[in-house]
Design an enzyme around this catalytic site. Structure first.
Site, PDB file in Angstrom:
ATOM      1  N   CYS A 114      20.922   5.819 -31.941  1.00 37.28           N
ATOM      2  CA  CYS A 114      21.333   7.127 -32.468  1.00 37.28           C
ATOM      3  C   CYS A 114      20.126   7.766 -33.157  1.00 37.28           C
ATOM      4  CB  CYS A 114      22.477   6.946 -33.468  1.00 37.28           C
ATOM      5  SG  CYS A 114      23.120   8.489 -34.153  1.00 37.28           S
ATOM      6  N   HIS A 157      30.092   9.309 -27.578  1.00 31.57           N
ATOM      7  CA  HIS A 157      29.201   9.081 -28.706  1.00 31.57           C
ATOM      8  C   HIS A 157      29.101  10.359 -29.556  1.00 31.57           C
ATOM      9  CE1 HIS A 157      25.341   7.416 -30.567  1.00 31.57           C
ATOM     10  NE2 HIS A 157      25.253   8.702 -30.864  1.00 31.57           N
ATOM     11  N   GLU A 158      29.020  11.516 -28.860  1.00 34.85           N
ATOM     12  CA  GLU A 158      28.889  12.791 -29.589  1.00 34.85           C
ATOM     13  C   GLU A 158      30.178  13.182 -30.294  1.00 34.85           C
ATOM     14  OE1 GLU A 158      25.253  12.297 -28.271  1.00 34.85           O
ATOM     15  OE2 GLU A 158      25.970  13.461 -29.961  1.00 34.85           O
ATOM     16  N   HIS A 161      30.649  11.540 -33.530  1.00 39.41           N
ATOM     17  CA  HIS A 161      29.932  12.160 -34.649  1.00 39.41           C
ATOM     18  C   HIS A 161      30.769  13.250 -35.318  1.00 39.41           C
ATOM     19  CE1 HIS A 161      26.016  10.271 -34.803  1.00 39.41           C
ATOM     20  NE2 HIS A 161      25.729  10.545 -33.542  1.00 39.41           N
TER      21      HIS A 161
HETATM   22  O1  LIG Z   1      24.258  11.625 -31.188  1.00 37.75           O
HETATM   23  C1  LIG Z   1      23.305  11.685 -30.388  1.00 37.75           C
HETATM   24  N1  LIG Z   1      22.275  10.862 -30.497  1.00 37.75           N
HETATM   25  O2  LIG Z   1      22.231  10.061 -31.569  1.00 37.75           O
HETATM   26  C2  LIG Z   1      21.250  10.726 -29.471  1.00 37.75           C
HETATM   27  C3  LIG Z   1      21.500   9.487 -28.629  1.00 37.75           C
HETATM   28  C4  LIG Z   1      22.754   9.658 -27.798  1.00 37.75           C
HETATM   29  C5  LIG Z   1      22.992   8.536 -26.771  1.00 37.75           C
HETATM   30  C6  LIG Z   1      22.996   7.117 -27.348  1.00 37.75           C
HETATM   31  C7  LIG Z   1      23.930   6.324 -26.425  1.00 37.75           C
HETATM   32  C8  LIG Z   1      24.788   7.307 -25.712  1.00 37.75           C
HETATM   33  C9  LIG Z   1      24.366   8.689 -26.120  1.00 37.75           C
HETATM   34  C10 LIG Z   1      20.277   9.300 -27.756  1.00 37.75           C
HETATM   35  O3  LIG Z   1      20.031  10.100 -26.883  1.00 37.75           O
HETATM   36  N2  LIG Z   1      19.433   8.251 -28.003  1.00 37.75           N
HETATM   37  N3  LIG Z   1      19.709   7.332 -28.978  1.00 37.75           N
HETATM   38  C11 LIG Z   1      18.576   6.811 -29.758  1.00 37.75           C
HETATM   39  C12 LIG Z   1      17.297   6.671 -29.038  1.00 37.75           C
HETATM   40  C13 LIG Z   1      17.464   6.816 -27.588  1.00 37.75           C
HETATM   41  C14 LIG Z   1      18.213   8.079 -27.219  1.00 37.75           C
HETATM   42  C15 LIG Z   1      18.464   8.071 -25.739  1.00 37.75           C
HETATM   43  O4  LIG Z   1      19.400   7.455 -25.278  1.00 37.75           O
HETATM   44  N4  LIG Z   1      17.580   8.830 -25.050  1.00 37.75           N
HETATM   45  C16 LIG Z   1      17.535   8.997 -23.684  1.00 37.75           C
HETATM   46  C17 LIG Z   1      18.298   8.253 -22.791  1.00 37.75           C
HETATM   47  C18 LIG Z   1      18.172   8.531 -21.416  1.00 37.75           C
HETATM   48  C19 LIG Z   1      17.302   9.512 -21.013  1.00 37.75           C
HETATM   49  C20 LIG Z   1      16.575  10.215 -21.965  1.00 37.75           C
HETATM   50  N5  LIG Z   1      16.698   9.955 -23.282  1.00 37.75           N
HETATM   51 NI    NI Z   2      24.129   9.745 -32.392  1.00 41.78          NI
END
Ligand SMILES: O=CN(O)C[C@@H](CC1CCCC1)C(=O)N1NCCC[C@H]1C(=O)Nc1ccccn1
Ligand code: NI
Length: 187
Positions: A114, A157-158, A161
């Site tokens: 996250c 996940h969103e 939140h």
């Molecule tokens: O609430 C929203 N958040 O907290 C951003 C989160 C949301 C995802 C986490 C799991 C499902 C949704 C997020 O995107 N991440 N989590 C932290 C670091 C990595 C990043 C990620 O998965 N990046 C990514 C993945 C594929 C392609 C490009 N980028």
């Molecule tokens: Ni998140």
């Protein structure tokens, strides 16, 4: 423009609040906010911009992560197929609501992270494999989408939140990698 400095981190009380519904018709402010959240996601997935702006790559963002306790999220899930660069899902959702979901559960093999959590929290985050979600789009039109697997996980996940839920709330404390029968692990 949204950068990592605008994203609040765990411990900030807003992340544990239940966000308020966005009023319709959408205000200019809420429309612009949605656009800025989408721009953040696109920038965060662009190697040059992400480096220039020091952004962590993200596929989803919820307004409470910007200390704005409103029920709106942005998701931008890139295609995993070089042939077809179209994103799998790219939209801003106002007042998203899960109408129904599969019995089948799913989780990401590598767990979840996250942007509001600056640490690794290992473990399976078990979610619904398929969901039907209703929401209003930026034009104020009511939409309904059936999502599965990774896109379904991102939207869940969103929406978590918006309800003050963090991904690690779903991880089994006794055994983070415990799996009930039938849960599908996807990579
Ligand atoms: O609430 C929203 N958040 O907290 C951003 C989160 C949301 C995802 C986490 C799991 C499902 C949704 C997020 O995107 N991440 N989590 C932290 C670091 C990595 C990043 C990620 O998965 N990046 C990514 C993945 C594929 C392609 C490009 N980028
Ligand atoms: Ni998140």
């Amino acid at each position: 423009m949204i950068t990592m400095d605008d994203i609040i981190r765990e411990g900030h009380p807003t992340l544990r609040e239940v966000a308020k519904e966005v009023s319709l018709p959408l205000s200019e402010e809420d429309i612009v906010l949605g656009e800025e959240m989408m721009t953040f996601l696109k920038n965060s997935q662009d190697p040059e911009k992400a480096e220039e702006l020091a952004l962590r790559g993200g596929v989803g963002l919820a307004a409470p992560q910007l200390n704005i306790s409103k029920r709106l999220i942005a998701v931008h899930v890139p295609s995993n197929d070089l042939e077809n660069p179209e994103p799998l899902l790219s939209t801003v959702m106002y007042n998203p609501k899960i109408l129904s979901h599969s019995v089948q559960d799913v989780c990401l093999g590598e767990g979840e992270g996250c942007l509001s959590v600056d640490r690794e929290v290992p473990g399976y985050v078990v979610r619904h494999s398929k969901i039907t979600v209703s929401y209003y789009d930026a034009a104020g039109e009511k939409q309904k989408k059936r999502l599965k697997d990774y896109e379904s996980i991102v939207v869940q996940h969103e929406i978590d939140h918006l309800n003050g839920i963090m991904f690690y709330d779903h991880i089994n404390e006794q055994n983070p990698f415990a799996l009930k029968d039938g849960v599908l692990v996807i990579e």
